[in-house]
Every structure is written in structure tokens, then in C-alpha cells.
Design an enzyme around this catalytic site. Structure first.
Site, mmCIF file in Angstrom:
data_model
loop_
_atom_site.group_PDB
_atom_site.id
_atom_site.type_symbol
_atom_site.label_atom_id
_atom_site.label_comp_id
_atom_site.label_asym_id
_atom_site.label_seq_id
_atom_site.Cartn_x
_atom_site.Cartn_y
_atom_site.Cartn_z
ATOM 1 N N HIS A 14 8.979 53.014 -83.151
ATOM 2 C CA HIS A 14 8.195 54.266 -83.122
ATOM 3 C C HIS A 14 7.236 54.277 -84.301
ATOM 4 O O HIS A 14 7.631 54.537 -85.432
ATOM 5 C CB HIS A 14 9.135 55.480 -83.194
ATOM 6 C CG HIS A 14 8.429 56.806 -83.192
ATOM 7 N ND1 HIS A 14 8.910 57.897 -82.508
ATOM 8 C CD2 HIS A 14 7.286 57.236 -83.790
ATOM 9 C CE1 HIS A 14 8.093 58.922 -82.683
ATOM 10 N NE2 HIS A 14 7.104 58.552 -83.471
ATOM 11 N N HIS A 16 2.942 55.258 -85.553
ATOM 12 C CA HIS A 16 1.590 55.748 -85.272
ATOM 13 C C HIS A 16 0.603 54.854 -86.019
ATOM 14 O O HIS A 16 0.618 54.823 -87.248
ATOM 15 C CB HIS A 16 1.428 57.194 -85.746
ATOM 16 C CG HIS A 16 2.379 58.133 -85.083
ATOM 17 N ND1 HIS A 16 2.075 58.820 -83.938
ATOM 18 C CD2 HIS A 16 3.660 58.461 -85.386
ATOM 19 C CE1 HIS A 16 3.120 59.556 -83.571
ATOM 20 N NE2 HIS A 16 4.094 59.346 -84.434
ATOM 21 N N LEU A 17 -0.201 54.139 -85.261
ATOM 22 C CA LEU A 17 -1.192 53.267 -85.897
ATOM 23 C C LEU A 17 -2.556 53.936 -86.006
ATOM 24 O O LEU A 17 -3.442 53.445 -86.694
ATOM 25 C CB LEU A 17 -1.314 51.939 -85.124
ATOM 26 C CG LEU A 17 -0.048 51.076 -85.071
ATOM 27 C CD1 LEU A 17 -0.277 49.841 -84.210
ATOM 28 C CD2 LEU A 17 0.417 50.665 -86.464
ATOM 29 N N ARG A 18 -2.700 55.081 -85.313
ATOM 30 C CA ARG A 18 -4.006 55.771 -85.259
ATOM 31 C C ARG A 18 -5.063 54.840 -84.646
ATOM 32 O O ARG A 18 -4.725 53.911 -83.929
ATOM 33 C CB ARG A 18 -4.434 56.291 -86.631
ATOM 34 C CG ARG A 18 -3.377 57.116 -87.374
ATOM 35 C CD ARG A 18 -2.910 58.327 -86.609
ATOM 36 N NE ARG A 18 -2.104 59.202 -87.473
ATOM 37 C CZ ARG A 18 -1.161 60.022 -87.021
ATOM 38 N NH1 ARG A 18 -0.847 60.070 -85.739
ATOM 39 N NH2 ARG A 18 -0.500 60.796 -87.856
ATOM 40 N N LYS A 99 5.624 58.650 -73.249
ATOM 41 C CA LYS A 99 6.094 59.575 -74.275
ATOM 42 C C LYS A 99 5.917 61.017 -73.831
ATOM 43 O O LYS A 99 4.847 61.412 -73.404
ATOM 44 C CB LYS A 99 5.260 59.317 -75.530
ATOM 45 C CG LYS A 99 5.495 60.281 -76.633
ATOM 46 C CD LYS A 99 6.566 59.792 -77.556
ATOM 47 C CE LYS A 99 6.922 60.863 -78.559
ATOM 48 N NZ LYS A 99 7.570 60.332 -79.734
ATOM 49 N N HIS A 136 9.718 63.428 -77.876
ATOM 50 C CA HIS A 136 9.674 64.265 -79.077
ATOM 51 C C HIS A 136 10.548 65.462 -78.721
ATOM 52 O O HIS A 136 10.116 66.341 -77.983
ATOM 53 C CB HIS A 136 8.256 64.695 -79.450
ATOM 54 C CG HIS A 136 8.240 65.519 -80.697
ATOM 55 N ND1 HIS A 136 7.828 65.050 -81.917
ATOM 56 C CD2 HIS A 136 8.671 66.791 -80.921
ATOM 57 C CE1 HIS A 136 7.976 65.996 -82.828
ATOM 58 N NE2 HIS A 136 8.493 67.065 -82.255
ATOM 59 N N HIS A 174 13.090 59.988 -83.453
ATOM 60 C CA HIS A 174 13.191 60.567 -84.799
ATOM 61 C C HIS A 174 14.186 61.732 -84.860
ATOM 62 O O HIS A 174 13.818 62.866 -85.166
ATOM 63 C CB HIS A 174 11.828 60.970 -85.346
ATOM 64 C CG HIS A 174 10.911 61.752 -84.438
ATOM 65 N ND1 HIS A 174 11.351 62.756 -83.631
ATOM 66 C CD2 HIS A 174 9.572 61.666 -84.243
ATOM 67 C CE1 HIS A 174 10.312 63.263 -82.976
ATOM 68 N NE2 HIS A 174 9.231 62.612 -83.327
ATOM 69 N N LEU A 219 7.461 66.312 -88.606
ATOM 70 C CA LEU A 219 8.185 66.945 -87.506
ATOM 71 C C LEU A 219 8.955 65.892 -86.729
ATOM 72 O O LEU A 219 8.446 64.796 -86.560
ATOM 73 C CB LEU A 219 7.196 67.676 -86.582
ATOM 74 C CG LEU A 219 6.580 68.931 -87.207
ATOM 75 C CD1 LEU A 219 5.456 69.462 -86.347
ATOM 76 C CD2 LEU A 219 7.642 70.010 -87.443
ATOM 77 N N ASP A 247 8.477 56.207 -87.401
ATOM 78 C CA ASP A 247 7.599 57.379 -87.248
ATOM 79 C C ASP A 247 6.591 57.433 -88.389
ATOM 80 O O ASP A 247 6.201 58.514 -88.832
ATOM 81 C CB ASP A 247 8.401 58.682 -87.163
ATOM 82 C CG ASP A 247 7.541 59.856 -86.703
ATOM 83 O OD1 ASP A 247 6.473 59.621 -86.114
ATOM 84 O OD2 ASP A 247 7.938 61.002 -86.961
ATOM 85 N N HIS A 251 -1.707 60.697 -92.478
ATOM 86 C CA HIS A 251 -2.772 61.707 -92.496
ATOM 87 C C HIS A 251 -3.415 61.575 -93.864
ATOM 88 O O HIS A 251 -2.698 61.437 -94.868
ATOM 89 C CB HIS A 251 -2.196 63.116 -92.349
ATOM 90 C CG HIS A 251 -1.541 63.379 -91.031
ATOM 91 N ND1 HIS A 251 -2.243 63.757 -89.916
ATOM 92 C CD2 HIS A 251 -0.243 63.289 -90.646
ATOM 93 C CE1 HIS A 251 -1.406 63.914 -88.892
ATOM 94 N NE2 HIS A 251 -0.177 63.623 -89.307
ATOM 95 N N ALA A 263 1.576 67.452 -90.283
ATOM 96 C CA ALA A 263 2.932 66.883 -90.252
ATOM 97 C C ALA A 263 2.854 65.379 -90.074
ATOM 98 O O ALA A 263 2.167 64.892 -89.180
ATOM 99 C CB ALA A 263 3.718 67.496 -89.097
HETATM 100 N N1 NCD Z 1 6.130 63.018 -87.030
HETATM 101 C C1 NCD Z 1 5.125 63.759 -87.398
HETATM 102 O O1 NCD Z 1 5.312 64.674 -88.187
HETATM 103 N N2 NCD Z 1 3.868 63.533 -86.941
HETATM 104 C C2 NCD Z 1 3.449 62.592 -85.946
HETATM 105 C C3 NCD Z 1 3.749 63.054 -84.562
HETATM 106 C C4 NCD Z 1 5.210 62.957 -84.184
HETATM 107 O O2 NCD Z 1 5.784 61.879 -84.162
HETATM 108 O O3 NCD Z 1 5.815 63.984 -83.865
HETATM 109 C C5 NCD Z 1 1.957 62.344 -86.099
HETATM 110 O O4 NCD Z 1 1.339 61.816 -85.173
HETATM 111 O O5 NCD Z 1 1.398 62.669 -87.161
HETATM 112 ZN ZN ZN Z 2 5.935 60.048 -84.276
HETATM 113 ZN ZN ZN Z 3 7.326 63.224 -82.664
#
Ligand code: NCD
Ligand code: ZN
Ligand code: ZN
Length: 343
Positions: A14, A16-18, A99, A136, A174, A219, A247, A251, A263
Site C-alpha cells: 500500500h 501512494h506514489l502520486r 480500491k 479504506h 492501514h 487517516l 501507506d 503532501h 492527512a
Molecule cells: N493515509 C492518509 O492519511 N492519506 C492518504 C490516503 C489514504 O490512504 O487514506 C493520501 O493519499 O494522502
Molecule cells: Zn493510503
Molecule cells: Zn486510506
């Protein structure tokens, strides 16, 4: 002699690579320690079909540093309009999972599902084709306290979903509570969970005592220490239902340190080292390999990695800040000392 441990190469189930300018940072950091990663689809607009996933995968591949072997595993973002045909096409294109973001639950979840009934045909098609469902797991109604949202999701949504699709393999992502741990332990076969390093290392006191620390805000939100202890117990138990998912969710600094901060915690810079720290504190470093490198591929029906990584016990400090596409990014635990270092 320096203490060291060698593990089968881990995967991140899990992350996030953006997109765009962020990819150079996120892909490089992920590829340094993980062989494969499940790439979250919550871009704006989201990765909603096979073509989106193919194009996004290509953009990721272009950023993999020379000489590293990294495989992004692509996922689809479920919306109210995702139908069975979209799922079948994506599955054929190699997408491994879809997802579920309840609309409004987290970062970039505005296009998420408003009513599960809308995606029952899609879930049916996933069950048939062997596509995994990632969740989620939080409800979003304003009457439910933010600290209770995972528990209520399990009671009101997940219990039913697991029964309605008895052959659908799903991962509660998560997890943050003892309730989630218990649910996953007792659930039917084919139910797993990922646990982040930050939910193992921290509880809500770390985020809120002595001042608000926005870089710990993610989150589902950090919970009481009692829940942290339950997660630690689950992660280090050797149960194959619990496996690694960072996760890692960057940001830029200005979006975190703001009147309404985003978050997400950026952990990809030192993910395996943060997990090693947590497992070492529990005296269970011997359980790290199963959690990080074996149970994930086993759950997904993929081969375990053949190569190995080595961690040495050698204190080092995490950087205070990073650059992501020309913008400042503060990693989780910035400036803190970790005891284990990836060679
Ligand atoms: N975990 C987070 O707080 N943020 C994640 C989204 C997610 O996985 O819920 C995100 O994309 O920034
Ligand atoms: Zn996530
Ligand atoms: Zn999430």
C-alpha cells in the site's frame, strides 16, 4: 561485530506514489527498499479504468532508477460508475486490485463510492476474476466520531460485505484499532490487513500532547496506545493475515503545516527501517521477514522475492526535510534517530 539481519526482499502492499514531478522522489525511495508495491489510485482524476492504469504505470516505470528492479502493481479506484466491464478489462490489463474509498473518507476520495449497492456488479466481477478488493475502512457520516470510524465501518459495512462475497479476497488497509485486529483474525479465509510503520510506532499522544504535530496526522487517525499495542501484537505474531503496507502518502510541507492540514505521512524514505525499529522494540525482529516479505505475496498469490536485503544496527538520523519535485517535503520522524539502517 555489528549486528545485522538479512531478509528476503520486502514488498509494500500500500503506497501512494502520486504523479508528475513527485514521481522522481517517491519511486526512487520506494524502489530503494521494495521489490514490488501496490500503487494507490487516488490521483486527481483517479485511476478509474485499464487505460488510466496502463498510462500511470508507464509514468512510474520511467522514474525507476537505472539498475533497480522495481515492479509497480496497479490498482483501480472504484467509483459509483465502475461496472463489471471496467473490472474485466482492467483485470485483463494486469490490474491486481481495486480500491474502495467511501466518498469523503480521506485524501482525494471525492470520487469514491457513495453507496455500496452501486458497485455490487463490479464486486461480483472482481470475485469472479480474482481481483482483490482493498478497503479504506472508515465510515464518513458526520455523526460518527473520527476515532470510531474504523470500528463502525467494520460493524456496519465490512461484516456484510465479507458475507455477500464469500470468495472475494479483500484487504482491510492501514488498520488502526484492536477491533480491526480481532475482526481480521476471526474472519473467513481470504481476509487480510496491512499495517503501517507509523501506526506501530505511534499513538495519538505523539500527535497531540504538547502541541499539534501535523506530520503525524494521517487517516485513519492514530488511536490510543491500547490500539497501538494490539497492532504491534498482530504484526509481530507471525499470523499471515497481517502484512506490510506503508501507506506512505506525501503532501508538501505547506499543505501539512496549515490551518487545515492534509492527512498522510511520508515514510517511504525509511520504511523498512521504521518497521525494523518497531519489531526490535517488541523483541520480535525474527518476525519481520514474514510480515514484510512473505505473507503479502502469499496473500496475493504471487511469488516471494528471491533477492535479499540487509539491515545493520547502526544509529542514523532521518533527514529534517526532503525535496519532492522542487517543493519541501517533511518525512515522518524527521530528524529522529533510527537504530537500523538498510545497507
Ligand atoms: N493515509 C492518509 O492519511 N492519506 C492518504 C490516503 C489514504 O490512504 O487514506 C493520501 O493519499 O494522502
Ligand atoms: Zn493510503
Ligand atoms: Zn486510506
Amino acid at each position: 561485530m555489528t549486528e545485522q539481519i538479512t531478509l528476503r526482499a520486502p514488498d509494500d502492499w500500500h503506497i501512494h506514489l502520486r504523479d508528475g514531478a513527485a514521481l522522481a522522489r517517491t519511486v526512487t525511495d520506494a524502489a530503494r527498499q521494495f521489490r514490488r508495491a501496490i500503487v494507490m489510485p487516488n490521483l486527481v482524476p483517479p485511476v478509474a479504468n485499464a487505460d488510466d492504469a496502463r498510462a500511470y504505470r508507464q509514468r512510474i516505470l520511467e522514474q525507476i532508477p537505472e539498475g533497480t528492479d522495481f515492479e509497480p502493481l496497479m490498482t483501480l479506484y472504484l467509483t459509483d460508475r465502475t461496472d463489471a466491464e471496467v473490472i474485466r478489462r482492467a483485470r485483463k490489463a494486469g490490474v491486481v486490485a481495486a480500491k474502495l474509498y467511501p466518498a469523503g473518507a480521506t485524501t482525494n476520495s471525492d470520487s469514491g463510492v457513495t453507496d455500496l449497492a452501486n458497485i455490487y456488479p463490479a464486486l461480483e466481477a472482481m470475485q469472479e476474476s480474482g481481483m482483490k478488493l482493498l478497503l479504506h475502512g472508515e465510515v464518513t457520516t458526520s455523526d460518527i466520531d473520527i476515532f470510531d470510524r474504523e470500528q463502525v465501518f467494520i460493524e456496519k459495512v465490512l461484516t456484510r460485505l465479507v458475507e455477500d462475497f464469500p470468495n472475494l479476497k479483500l484487504v482491510l488497509e492501514h488498520i488502526t484499532t484492536a477491533h480491526a485486529v480481532e475482526f481480521v483474525q476471526k474472519a473467513r479465509e481470504g481476509v487480510g490487513a496491512t499495517i503501517t510503520a507509523h501506526h506501530l510506532l505511534y499513538n495519538r499522544n505523539h500527535m497531540l500532547v504538547g502541541g499539534v504535530r501535523p506530520h503525524y496526522y494521517c487517516l485513519p487517525i492514530l488511536k490510543r496506545s491500547y490500539h497501538q499495542a494490539a497492532l504491534m501484537e498482530a504484526a509481530t505474531s507471525g499470523s499471515p493475515r497481517f502484512f506490510l503496507g506503508t501507506d506512505s502518502a506525501p503532501h508538501i510541507q505547506g499543505r501539512k503545516e496549515a490551518a487545515c492540514g492534509c492527512a498522510g505521512c511520508y515514510t517511504a524514505i525509511a520504511a523498512i527501517e521504521l518497521y525494523a525499529e518497531a519489531f526490535d522494540r517488541a523483541g520480535r525482529l525474527d518476525k519481520l521477514e514474514g510480515f514484510a516479505s512473505e505473507f503479502g505475496p502469499d496473500f496475493y498469490g504471487l511469488r516471494r522475492n528471491e533477492n535479499r536485503i540487509t539491515l545493520v544496527k547502526q544509529p542514523w538520523s532521518l533527514p529534517e526535510h526532503l525535496d519532492m519535485g522542487g517543493e519541501p517535503l517533511i518525512p515522518l520522524a524527521a530528524g529522529e534517530t533510527l537504530n537500523w539502517k538498510l545497507v
